[in-house]
Write a protein that holds these residues in place. Structure first.
Motif, PDB file in Angstrom:
ATOM      1  N   ALA A 189       0.835  -1.208   0.000  1.00 30.93           N
ATOM      2  CA  ALA A 189       0.000   0.000   0.000  1.00 30.93           C
ATOM      3  C   ALA A 189       0.868   1.256   0.000  1.00 30.93           C
ATOM      4  CB  ALA A 189      -0.923  -0.010   1.217  1.00 30.93           C
ATOM      5  N   SER A 190       1.984   1.184   0.703  1.00 29.14           N
ATOM      6  CA  SER A 190       2.874   2.344   0.786  1.00 29.14           C
ATOM      7  C   SER A 190       3.539   2.620  -0.563  1.00 29.14           C
ATOM      8  CB  SER A 190       3.945   2.114   1.850  1.00 29.14           C
ATOM      9  OG  SER A 190       3.344   1.836   3.086  1.00 29.14           O
ATOM     10  N   GLU A 191       3.969   1.555  -1.233  1.00 30.23           N
ATOM     11  CA  GLU A 191       4.580   1.711  -2.568  1.00 30.23           C
ATOM     12  C   GLU A 191       3.626   2.453  -3.496  1.00 30.23           C
ATOM     13  OE1 GLU A 191       7.419   0.323  -4.060  1.00 30.23           O
ATOM     14  OE2 GLU A 191       8.244  -0.887  -2.429  1.00 30.23           O
ATOM     15  N   LYS A 192       2.377   2.041  -3.442  1.00 35.35           N
ATOM     16  CA  LYS A 192       1.367   2.641  -4.308  1.00 35.35           C
ATOM     17  C   LYS A 192       1.170   4.122  -3.952  1.00 35.35           C
ATOM     18  CE  LYS A 192      -3.420   2.054  -5.061  1.00 35.35           C
ATOM     19  NZ  LYS A 192      -4.545   1.507  -4.319  1.00 35.35           N
ATOM     20  N   ALA A 193       1.087   4.380  -2.658  1.00 36.20           N
ATOM     21  CA  ALA A 193       0.885   5.761  -2.206  1.00 36.20           C
ATOM     22  C   ALA A 193       2.081   6.633  -2.597  1.00 36.20           C
ATOM     23  CB  ALA A 193       0.675   5.784  -0.696  1.00 36.20           C
ATOM     24  N   VAL A 194       3.267   6.092  -2.412  1.00 32.86           N
ATOM     25  CA  VAL A 194       4.473   6.840  -2.759  1.00 32.86           C
ATOM     26  C   VAL A 194       4.481   7.152  -4.258  1.00 32.86           C
ATOM     27  CG1 VAL A 194       6.986   6.666  -2.973  1.00 32.86           C
ATOM     28  CG2 VAL A 194       5.878   5.998  -0.835  1.00 32.86           C
ATOM     29  N   ALA A 195       4.118   6.165  -5.053  1.00 29.61           N
ATOM     30  CA  ALA A 195       4.100   6.372  -6.513  1.00 29.61           C
ATOM     31  C   ALA A 195       3.125   7.475  -6.883  1.00 29.61           C
ATOM     32  CB  ALA A 195       3.735   5.069  -7.218  1.00 29.61           C
ATOM     33  N   GLN A 196       1.961   7.477  -6.250  1.00 32.05           N
ATOM     34  CA  GLN A 196       0.968   8.528  -6.528  1.00 32.05           C
ATOM     35  C   GLN A 196       1.518   9.905  -6.180  1.00 32.05           C
ATOM     36  OE1 GLN A 196      -2.303   6.031  -4.603  1.00 32.05           O
ATOM     37  NE2 GLN A 196      -3.495   7.634  -5.593  1.00 32.05           N
ATOM     38  N   CYS A 197       2.169   9.977  -5.037  1.00 30.66           N
ATOM     39  CA  CYS A 197       2.728  11.266  -4.605  1.00 30.66           C
ATOM     40  C   CYS A 197       3.856  11.707  -5.542  1.00 30.66           C
ATOM     41  CB  CYS A 197       3.257  11.164  -3.178  1.00 30.66           C
ATOM     42  SG  CYS A 197       1.984  11.358  -1.948  1.00 30.66           S
ATOM     43  N   ARG A 198       4.718  10.782  -5.912  1.00 31.79           N
ATOM     44  CA  ARG A 198       5.819  11.151  -6.808  1.00 31.79           C
ATOM     45  C   ARG A 198       5.290  11.572  -8.164  1.00 31.79           C
ATOM     46  NH1 ARG A 198       9.885   9.826  -3.495  1.00 31.79           N
ATOM     47  NH2 ARG A 198      10.286   7.655  -2.914  1.00 31.79           N
ATOM     48  N   ALA A 199       4.135  11.039  -8.545  1.00 28.31           N
ATOM     49  CA  ALA A 199       3.534  11.394  -9.831  1.00 28.31           C
ATOM     50  C   ALA A 199       2.733  12.692  -9.734  1.00 28.31           C
ATOM     51  CB  ALA A 199       2.652  10.261 -10.326  1.00 28.31           C
ATOM     52  N   ASP A 200       2.888  13.398  -8.611  1.00 29.63           N
ATOM     53  CA  ASP A 200       2.233  14.696  -8.430  1.00 29.63           C
ATOM     54  C   ASP A 200       0.707  14.599  -8.413  1.00 29.63           C
ATOM     55  OD1 ASP A 200       2.365  17.394  -7.895  1.00 29.63           O
ATOM     56  OD2 ASP A 200       2.302  17.982 -10.003  1.00 29.63           O
ATOM     57  N   GLU A 201       0.217  13.509  -7.853  1.00 26.46           N
ATOM     58  CA  GLU A 201      -1.241  13.347  -7.808  1.00 26.46           C
ATOM     59  C   GLU A 201      -1.841  13.850  -6.498  1.00 26.46           C
ATOM     60  OE1 GLU A 201      -2.322   9.330  -8.898  1.00 26.46           O
ATOM     61  OE2 GLU A 201      -0.966   9.397 -10.625  1.00 26.46           O
ATOM     62  N   GLY A 202      -1.023  14.421  -5.651  1.00 26.79           N
ATOM     63  CA  GLY A 202      -1.545  14.975  -4.404  1.00 26.79           C
ATOM     64  C   GLY A 202      -1.499  13.985  -3.263  1.00 26.79           C
ATOM     65  N   PRO A 203      -2.012  14.398  -2.104  1.00 34.58           N
ATOM     66  CA  PRO A 203      -1.864  13.595  -0.892  1.00 34.58           C
ATOM     67  C   PRO A 203      -2.682  12.306  -0.914  1.00 34.58           C
ATOM     68  CG  PRO A 203      -3.278  15.474  -0.484  1.00 34.58           C
ATOM     69  CD  PRO A 203      -2.733  15.650  -1.864  1.00 34.58           C
TER      70      PRO A 203
END
Lengths: 325, 342
Positions: B236-250
């Motif tokens: 779940a963290s990997e996915k969240a980190v990827a979203q954040c790195r992709a500039d998708e917000g919090p």
């Protein structure tokens, strides 16, 4: 020298520091598109863009905390409070997160941030919009607290505050924003935090004060001069650290001391100065130290009551007459 | 995908989510070792507190090991982590020297904060960990501030901002949510839901108990994660980190976890039954979970695991030894570090 209002001086200080350091940014309510609730940030959005001049929602604890976090991460935020009355919503962040972290981390994490905005009474805005917070913040180790009077000091101190690696509380005054003063015409004009300024030398009585009350004290001194009382006025400029050397040197000369502040006198800046002078220069005092402060009441709205509640030039002059009798 | 415009999706993931992926022996061994290190460290801290060697408040992480361990493995250098007062494990996960952490707990000169912070106030900026904050919920805006700094610098680093189920009810958490979503800050808000805010259970404190839904009003997608399963946490963290790195917000992750000990060392934990605690210990223990996987896959047996346990204990004992023998801070330290020098 150029003539600037305090408002312009503050704006110029921010603009100059933002030009020379890309890590400096301004955030707060109405600082960008509205150009500042009191127009202090006029023109900054245009010059620096929305990345560095940031309008926040009305959420003081939140944006103070975001500024502090950004400062821990190495940026140099200037956080504007529309007034310091609203900063009470954020005082936990200021005291617990900003002031204490350098110490608690053994020096590993510092917080280079400036909290600025108008402090104290403006005009007829009553108790919740008129409090002076100088004593509150001065109480806290880990903070620096400054409260300039003149435009030159406003500019020089704000530049020093932005460059300081610590959290600095920068107390402005709404009524002073529109007043003009001569300001050195140089980007190198810095006023070091922690140094008071003798704005009027005198021999009979020392009057310590800060912010808008410096003007009232100078007015009082003019009246007193006509009566043969020569008052020395010290503009403290910095509340923490306090320039006790300048105060004591003056008291050693005049042997009398009056402290003047707009805030409540109980546990106030005057009480602190009085205690310090008693401890360190007791033998030089020819009379008890007198405190002049705001009345010990929530500030009332009615014009006559408001005037009564705040120290006036005449109140200060009366204190001097009593002391020099 | 604008964080503020997109309709948020709140999901609940089961225990199997992370467990299904093929996980290398090395990864499992690392998790096992790191989680065991946290547990033994905390057990030792508890013991030393009982002996009077540690003072003040001391909040142990025992039971919650999978959360910080799984999450830390989704991060890269330059990412930052911030949390509340239950921070010993976060320090260790960020690579702090156990000796220096333990010496901070005993209030000695070579503690990470020179003995001036104590259990609740520890930092290791080198490892990207910025405290260790004692006021419940205050770290939420601070963590958003780290996200703000990343966005300002246009790097692709993320800010992990932990808080508990108790802090989830603090107003400034919502203030942080709002600005993080409004400005699309790369912040992973992590609620470590251990079900009890000191002695008050989530059911007694919280109107809507699905804390992963807390971001929905701000368009922050939330996910409930089995916080007792380090693989689920990591996935779940990997996915969240990827979203954040992709500039998708919090992003908001609700880690369902459990602390075995009291809120702090002074808490007898009378607000829950012994049975409740022992049931979780027996059935859901995050370390046993990884141990079982290691054994089932033939990667480990009792002997090899005993060796790991021995090595971990030795490291903890060394830290404890160091922390007890280290000298107290010099009296002159009282007045250092109040202000940073220019």
């Amino acid at each position: 020298m150029v003539e600037l209002t305090v408002r312009e001086a503050l704006r110029d200080a921010m603009a100059e520091e933002m030009r020379s350091d890309a890590d400096v940014f301004l955030m707060g309510e109405e600082v960008a598109e509205y150009q500042g609730a009191y127009k202090v940030s006029q023109g900054l959005l245009e010059e620096f863009g929305a990345r560095r001049v940031i309008d926040t929602p009305i959420t003081e604890a939140g944006f103070a905390g975001i500024g502090i976090g950004a400062a821990m991460a190495g940026l140099k935020p200037i956080v504007e409070f529309m007034t310091f009355n609203f900063a009470m919503q954020a005082i936990d962040q200021i005291v617990n997160s900003a002031a204490k972290t350098n110490y608690m981390s053994g020096g590993l994490v510092n917080v280079p941030i400036v909290f600025r905005g108008p402090n104290g009474a403006a005009s007829r805005v009553a108790a919740q919009h008129s409090q002076c917070y100088a004593a509150w913040y001065a109480h806290v180790p880990g903070l620096k607290v400054v409260a300039p009077f003149s435009a030159a000091d406003a500019k020089g101190l704000l530049k020093a505050a932005i460059r300081d690696p610590n959290p600095v509380i920068f107390l402005e005054n709404e009524i002073l924003y529109g007043q003009s003063f001569d300001v050195p015409d140089s980007a190198d004009h810095i006023v070091p935090i922690g140094s008071a300024n003798v704005v009027r030398p005198g021999s009979d009585v020392t009057i310590t004060t800060f912010s808008i009350m410096v003007g009232k004290a100078l007015e009082a001194a003019e009246a007193l001069a006509g009566e043969g009382i020569d008052a020395e006025i010290i503009d403290l400029r910095s509340i923490r650290p306090l320039d006790t050397e300048t105060i004591i040197t003056s008291v050693e000369k005049t042997n009398r001391l009056i402290t003047v502040e707009e805030g409540w006198p109980t546990a106030g800046i005057g009480a602190e100065i009085s205690a310090t002078v008693t401890e360190r220069a007791f033998d030089f005092l020819d009379a008890p130290v007198l405190r002049v402060g705001g009345s010990d009441v929530p500030l009332p709205y009615a014009a006559n009551l408001e005037t009564l509640a705040l120290p006036q030039a005449e109140t200060i002059a009366d204190a001097a007459r009593k002391l020099c009798r | 995908m604008a964080g503020a415009k997109k309709k948020s999706k709140t999901t609940k993931s089961g225990v199997k989510q992370g467990g299904k992926a093929a996980v290398s022996r090395e990864t499992l061994e690392t998790y096992y070792r790191e989680m065991l290190m946290i547990r033994r460290f905390e057990e030792k801290a508890g013991q030393m507190y009982g002996m009077g060697l540690i003072g003040g408040f001391c909040h142990l992480y025992i039971g919650q090991e999978a959360v910080v361990t799984g999450l830390q493995h989704a991060l890269e250098p330059g990412d930052s982590v911030i949390t509340g007062y239950r921070c010993h494990a976060h320090m260790l996960a960020a690579g702090a020297d156990p000796r220096a952490v333990m010496a901070e707990l005993t209030g000695r000169a070579d503690g990470v904060s020179k003995g001036k912070g104590g259990s609740m106030h520890m930092f290791t900026p080198e490892g990207g960990f910025y405290g260790g904050h004692g006021i419940v919920g205050a770290q939420a805006p601070l963590g958003a501030g780290f996200g703000f700094a990343n966005k300002y610098r246009a790097n692709d680093r993320v800010s992990v901002t932990y808080f508990g189920d108790g802090a989830a009810n603090q107003g400034q958490v919502f203030e942080a949510f709002n600005m993080a979503a409004l400005w699309k800050l790369p912040v992973i808000f992590v609620i470590e839901n251990n079900h009890y805010a000191m002695g008050t259970s989530v059911t007694r404190s919280t109107a809507i108990q699905e804390l992963c839904q807390r971001g929905e009003a701000f368009g922050i997608p939330g996910q409930q994660v089995d916080g007792m399963d380090v693989l689920a946490v990591q996935a779940a963290s990997e996915k969240a980190v990827a979203q954040c790195r992709a500039d998708e917000g919090p992003v908001l992750l609700e880690m369902m976890t459990y602390r075995y000990r009291g809120h702090s060392m002074s808490d007898p934990a009378k607000y829950r039954t012994r049975e409740e605690v022992s049931k979780v210990r027996q059935e859901r223990d995050p370390i046993e979970h990884v141990r079982d996987m290691l054994v089932a896959a033939g990667h480990a047996d009792d002997d090899s695991l005993r060796e790991v346990d021995k090595a971990v204990k030795a490291e903890v004992n060394d830290a404890a030894e160091f922390a007890q023998n280290n000298q107290a801070p010099d009296a002159a330290e009282l007045f250092t570090d109040i202000m940073a020098e220019a």
